[in-house]
Structure formats: C-alpha cells, structure tokens
Design an enzyme around this catalytic site. Sequence first.
Site, PDB file in Angstrom:
ATOM      1  N   GLU A 173       0.808  -1.221   0.000  1.00  0.00           N
ATOM      2  CA  GLU A 173       0.000   0.000   0.000  1.00  0.00           C
ATOM      3  C   GLU A 173       0.849   1.282   0.000  1.00  0.00           C
ATOM      4  OE1 GLU A 173      -3.007  -0.315   3.048  1.00  0.00           O
ATOM      5  OE2 GLU A 173      -4.113  -1.802   1.871  1.00  0.00           O
ATOM      6  N   GLU A 277      -4.650  -8.703  -1.196  1.00  0.00           N
ATOM      7  CA  GLU A 277      -5.104  -8.533   0.191  1.00  0.00           C
ATOM      8  C   GLU A 277      -6.588  -8.234   0.237  1.00  0.00           C
ATOM      9  OE1 GLU A 277      -2.673  -6.152   2.900  1.00  0.00           O
ATOM     10  OE2 GLU A 277      -4.524  -5.412   3.817  1.00  0.00           O
TER      11      GLU A 277
END
Length: 437
Positions: A173, A277
């Site tokens: 991220e 994810e």
Amino acid sequence: MVCVCNATYCDTLDPVVLPAPGTYVKYESSKAGKRLERSEGSFQHNTKTPGIEYNLVRLPMACSDFSVRPYSYDDVPHDYELKHFRLAEEDVKMKIPLLHRASAMSRRPLSLYASPWTSPAWMKSNGDVRGKGTLKGQAGDKYHKTWANYFVKFLDEYAKHNVTFWAVTAQNEPLAALLTPPQFPTIAFTALQQRDFVIHDLGPALARSPHPTRLIILDDQRIHLPHWAKAILGNATGARYVAGVGVHWYLDSIVPASCSLDATHKLFPDHFLLYTEACSGFLTLRSSVSLGCWERGDHYSHSILTVLNHFVAGWTDWNLALDLQGGPNWVKNYVDSPVIVDSSKDVFYKQPMFYHLGHFSKFIPEGSRRVGLHSSRRCLLCQLEHVAALRPDGTLVLVVLNRFGLDVPFGIRDPAVGFINTVAPANSIQTYLWRQQ
C-alpha cells in the site's frame, strides 16, 4: 422421521453398481434425513489432510501491523552493506516452521510471496519504522540500493531455511501510507517513485540475485489503475522487470472493475493481475470478529467471482487465522478472519468465509483457465453470480453464488454433455464439476 409407503409407492434402492478400481461408493443414512444415500469417492494414496487446498501465501517482510511489535531486520544505522541483517525471532521460531508444516501437508506446491511494510528506521525520512515517511534520497542512491539489496538478503536468509519465494511486491500500500494513522509501519511511494526504484534499484538487484523471484507492483487499491500500471509498465525497462500488478479490495466499490482491471489488462495483457489482500471487519460499527457471519463469506465470494471475470488470476485473504479480538495487532487494527482461534479453550472456529474460499481454492487449481458463460435469461431481483473454469485435468468447474433470500431455479447447458435443471438455494454458494465426453 419415517418413510411412508402405501399400495402404490415406496422408496426403492437402485441396483448396486460396483465402483471402478481406486474409487469407492458410500451409502449413508442419518438422523438428518439421509436414507441409503449413495455417493462416490476416490482412495487417497497418503494420509495428508485434504483441507481446502490453499496454495497462495503472502508473508510480511519483517513487521506488519499484525505483528506484536514494530521491528526490521537491520536496525544498525548506516549499515549500507547490510552486515547486521538478521531474521527476527518471529521468522525463525514461527513463520518458517509453520511454512514447513504447511508445505508438508499441502497436496499442491505453495506459491509464497513477500511484501514489505517498512524499511529500517534509518532509511526513512521520518526516522521511524512507524508513521508517514518515504525512503531517504532518490532512486539510484545508496538508500534505495540498500533497500533493494534488503529484499535480496531476505530471500537469501529464507533460502538457508529451505523456503523460496515465487514473488515479492515492491511495497505494501504505497499510497495508502499517506492516509494511515501515525503508528502504522509504512513507506510512501508515488507511481513515478516506484517506477524509478524498480528501474534503477529493485529490478536490477533481483535480476542479479540467484533467486527466480518475480516482482509485483502496486499492491494497493484498484482506484490507482490503470494509472499506476501505465507509469511503470509503460516504461520498457520497468515492464521487463515486472511480472504483475497486485490489487487490494478495500475501495473496490468506488471504481468499477471494467474501468480499472479490464483497462489494465487491455493495456498490458502480458502482466498478470493478482488480488493480494482482502479482509472483513475493518471500519465497521459491528465487532471486528463476527463469528458465523454468512454475509462476510458472501462478500468474499462476490469479490472473487467479480474479479475472476475481469482478468484477475488469483485472490489472497489477508490473515490465515486471528484471535477472538481480531488480532494480535500492535496498532489495534482489528479485523475478521476465516479462522478464529480461542487459545483459552484450545479450539478454533472455521467461519463461513473459510468455506466460501474453499468453493474456489479446492476446485480451481493453479493452471485453470476461465471459460465463457452465456446467461440466456436474467432475474433483476435474484441475480446469480457465477464463473466457469477449465482445469488442467480437463474438468469443468462452475461456481454459482446466490445472495438473494429465495431459491433460484436455473439450468446448466454444456453442448458437449447435455442439460440439467437445478436450484441455487437462498443465500448459498455451489460448485459444480463435470467432465466433457
């Protein structure tokens, strides 16, 4: 429960048909209502637990928020040669032994990939593994080259324990790092910064290493697609070093799959898309862990069905197992998991999410190819969701999800085999398998 017979009707049992060698037939009666119900199966050649056959495993490179503490593998400042690089106790005593046990039990080889949350504090602009910060300097300098070599050292050390990695992601991220609370372990990258890091540092370091490990970019929300892919894969050198694009599911409702996943695949069809994810129980007014929640399993299957129909090659859950609180998590970012462990009672709970995942992982092995489906009629109020795949062994698989509160009758037609009428019960998921003649 009794079976009612009269002068004109009584249930009957078909003649016994003996099974083929290596297979068996089972007849079962039960309190729940089964009466000499016939089923078939195959003998196993070993005693391995069948399970639902996960084969894609993501591992944090050093700490994540789901660690019990913040840490890195080299906390000695200015160690540009990484002479003090050491795996942590968490790796040697927990992660590696568990990976060995999982590999020994698995019927298929495990594909492992690693993701870093943070570099050592001395490499970061804010001087802390926690909080918002970037790598010091710029691509091509000593900080970026050391960080790239950190990846290779990680692969080296795990290889010494007979654990090899199919892939690494460049950063967990990289843009969400700008939005997370200050205690989270992060490093922020823009698309152009990640491009330059891949081209000048990480790509060459991996290419020079003895590891055939592939590189995945983004590892963040699909709202950044196709822009992120254009920035890196649009560069010929970047495209050469990169194998695929990792995607997280958390903001999927903001941008349609057609505008992000399809658009990226159309531009870069030779680079895979992988969901890296997903989890439930985040940012919720309910408790993070909701034992037995069917809707959270529905959410998993809806996501998997959607993205598989938009060129995604695989889907990874975030946590294999968590405790009753939804941790451990040292920043208290508690979420739900398909398996919840109650260590005080020495028990664990397999949630609906676990079984929803099994409808895919058990029946659609690596190497399967999605095949087209044509729906002849649609019910706007009771829309079924589905995906079909052709397995490497020639078996066809159809997964059907009914998130509607009523039974939905439907048919399956395969020109090579025939037609069946069937029903998707209310709030259910089904997996059909058959061989073409």
